[in-house]
Design a protein around this motif. Structure first.
Motif, mmCIF file in Angstrom:
data_model
loop_
_atom_site.group_PDB
_atom_site.id
_atom_site.type_symbol
_atom_site.label_atom_id
_atom_site.label_comp_id
_atom_site.label_asym_id
_atom_site.label_seq_id
_atom_site.Cartn_x
_atom_site.Cartn_y
_atom_site.Cartn_z
ATOM 1 N N ASP A 150 -12.257 54.858 -36.205
ATOM 2 C CA ASP A 150 -12.383 56.066 -37.039
ATOM 3 C C ASP A 150 -12.400 57.324 -36.169
ATOM 4 O OD1 ASP A 150 -12.657 54.430 -39.333
ATOM 5 O OD2 ASP A 150 -14.836 54.306 -39.049
ATOM 6 N N LEU A 189 -22.375 56.538 -33.645
ATOM 7 C CA LEU A 189 -21.404 55.978 -34.594
ATOM 8 C C LEU A 189 -22.105 55.057 -35.594
ATOM 9 C CD1 LEU A 189 -18.264 55.213 -32.393
ATOM 10 C CD2 LEU A 189 -18.673 57.150 -33.915
ATOM 11 N N ALA A 190 -23.059 54.266 -35.143
ATOM 12 C CA ALA A 190 -23.797 53.376 -36.043
ATOM 13 C C ALA A 190 -24.550 54.174 -37.104
ATOM 14 C CB ALA A 190 -24.765 52.507 -35.245
ATOM 15 N N GLU A 191 -25.168 55.278 -36.696
ATOM 16 C CA GLU A 191 -25.898 56.131 -37.650
ATOM 17 C C GLU A 191 -24.977 56.685 -38.731
ATOM 18 O OE1 GLU A 191 -29.305 57.882 -34.602
ATOM 19 O OE2 GLU A 191 -27.618 59.156 -35.162
ATOM 20 N N ARG A 192 -23.722 56.899 -38.372
ATOM 21 C CA ARG A 192 -22.752 57.464 -39.319
ATOM 22 C C ARG A 192 -21.893 56.388 -39.999
ATOM 23 N NH1 ARG A 192 -24.193 60.772 -35.558
ATOM 24 N NH2 ARG A 192 -24.089 63.042 -35.778
ATOM 25 N N LYS A 193 -22.203 55.126 -39.675
ATOM 26 C CA LYS A 193 -21.433 53.991 -40.203
ATOM 27 C C LYS A 193 -19.939 54.160 -39.915
ATOM 28 C CE LYS A 193 -24.695 52.723 -43.830
ATOM 29 N NZ LYS A 193 -25.827 53.416 -43.381
ATOM 30 N N MET A 194 -19.660 54.567 -38.672
ATOM 31 C CA MET A 194 -18.292 54.770 -38.209
ATOM 32 C C MET A 194 -17.944 53.721 -37.163
ATOM 33 S SD MET A 194 -18.014 58.905 -37.654
ATOM 34 C CE MET A 194 -16.303 58.860 -37.132
ATOM 35 N N ARG A 195 -16.658 53.496 -36.996
ATOM 36 C CA ARG A 195 -16.163 52.627 -35.939
ATOM 37 C C ARG A 195 -15.447 53.488 -34.905
ATOM 38 N NH1 ARG A 195 -12.034 49.135 -38.392
ATOM 39 N NH2 ARG A 195 -11.515 51.110 -39.328
ATOM 40 N N TYR A 203 -18.162 54.111 -25.495
ATOM 41 C CA TYR A 203 -18.959 53.369 -26.476
ATOM 42 C C TYR A 203 -19.771 52.260 -25.797
ATOM 43 C CZ TYR A 203 -19.952 50.520 -30.629
ATOM 44 O OH TYR A 203 -20.574 49.807 -31.619
#
Length: 68
Positions: free
Chosen positions: A19, A10-16, A35
């Motif tokens: 999302d 998720l961090a690599e995709r700038k997602m939470r 997570y």
């Protein structure tokens, strides 16, 4: 020991997590446990939805590490 790589993905995709909840329909608490690497078991359907949403394979989501 099997570890979750969801936080990194998720961090690599700038997602939470929120999302991913919206995109997959998976319960928020289920995703937060995954997570935070606190899951004890995970349903195949859940793995499938996450892999589909993030366009990844199971081996990218779940990583096997030998216990020391």
């Amino acid at each position: 020991m099997i570890k979750s790589n969801l936080a990194v993905l998720l961090a690599e995709r700038k997602m939470r997590v929120a999302d991913l909840v919206k995109e997959t329909g998976i319960n928020k608490s289920t995703l937060y446990k995954l997570y935070n690497d606190e899951s004890v078991r995970i349903d195949f359907e859940t793995i499938d939805k996450i892999c589909l949403a993030l366009d990844i394979g199971v081996g990218e989501l779940l990583i096997y590490k030998k216990e020391q």
